[in-house]
Scaffold this active site. Sequence first.
Site, PDB file in Angstrom:
ATOM      1  N   ASP A  33       0.746  -1.213  -0.019  1.00 22.95           N
ATOM      2  CA  ASP A  33      -0.084  -0.173   0.099  1.00 22.95           C
ATOM      3  C   ASP A  33       0.964   1.122  -0.001  1.00 22.95           C
ATOM      4  O   ASP A  33       1.590   1.360   0.772  1.00 22.95           O
ATOM      5  CB  ASP A  33      -0.955  -0.020   1.239  1.00 22.95           C
ATOM      6  CG  ASP A  33      -2.015  -1.043   1.213  1.00 22.95           C
ATOM      7  OD1 ASP A  33      -2.569  -1.412   0.173  1.00 22.95           O
ATOM      8  OD2 ASP A  33      -2.309  -1.594   2.309  1.00 22.95           O
ATOM      9  N   ASP A  82     -13.338  -3.158  -2.083  1.00 21.73           N
ATOM     10  CA  ASP A  82     -13.199  -3.147  -0.515  1.00 21.73           C
ATOM     11  C   ASP A  82     -14.696  -3.005   0.030  1.00 21.73           C
ATOM     12  O   ASP A  82     -15.567  -2.106  -0.259  1.00 21.73           O
ATOM     13  CB  ASP A  82     -12.653  -1.596  -0.263  1.00 21.73           C
ATOM     14  CG  ASP A  82     -11.462  -1.324  -0.784  1.00 21.73           C
ATOM     15  OD1 ASP A  82     -10.570  -2.558  -0.882  1.00 21.73           O
ATOM     16  OD2 ASP A  82     -10.971  -0.290  -1.181  1.00 21.73           O
TER      17      ASP A  82
END
Length: 253
Positions: free
Chosen positions: A11, A130
């Site tokens: 990330d 997500d």
Amino acid sequence: MLTKRIIACLDVRDGRVVKGVNFVNLRDAGSPAELAHAHAKAGADEIVLLDITATYEHRGTLLKTVRDTAAELFIPFTVGGGIRTLDDACAIFEAGADKIAVNSAAIAHPELITEIAARFGSQAVVLAIDAKRKGDSWEVFTTGGRNATGLNAIEWAAQGEARGAGEILLTSMDCDGTQTGFDCELTAAIASRVSIPVIASGGAGNSAHFVDVFRRGRADAALAASIFHFGVHDVNQLKESLAAAGIPMRLGC
């Protein structure tokens, strides 16, 4: 039986790898290129790099970061974040990615999935989802987990497959960064609805969690970040533990 994959996730924010809990409280983990090289050398089957603030900041993916990271890799490399158009996808592939992951832009313009798949093949298109539990189901969020969409995660996964996605990268926002285990119920619900591979993400803490998501969650691959970045687990040791538990793994020589 097909082997299961272990994927290391980077990330990235401002050119650095970060990791938090439930998408917040981020801390620095290091250089994307250096970590990608280390994880690949340690036995990761694939690397995923997500530019987590590109969409929120209304910019494209950091191409230099992608190029520098790709130069360190000899395993499949997926990149996501800030990919809004076919041209954006082309630039990411030219920078060295093998696959691209789309999330927010795919929800705003679902035809983007089909356009990229038609140009590069479904195997190169990953639909990133997500999801956060809402009652008896799960809702899809965009923009790095900031915005609720009202979309049902299971229905959106099925639509993504129909539009040409070749894989689902499924992140449980409830479990993300907690190291308390994957959301196997969510993963199994998606896996039972689609015929394409499902990558489970969010909650990895130990080898038992991986065994659980491969068996009970029916995942084809499992992704982790914190436990690899901060030295909690070595990828090869994890894979050896999974193989000993009867999970089919691709092991090093």
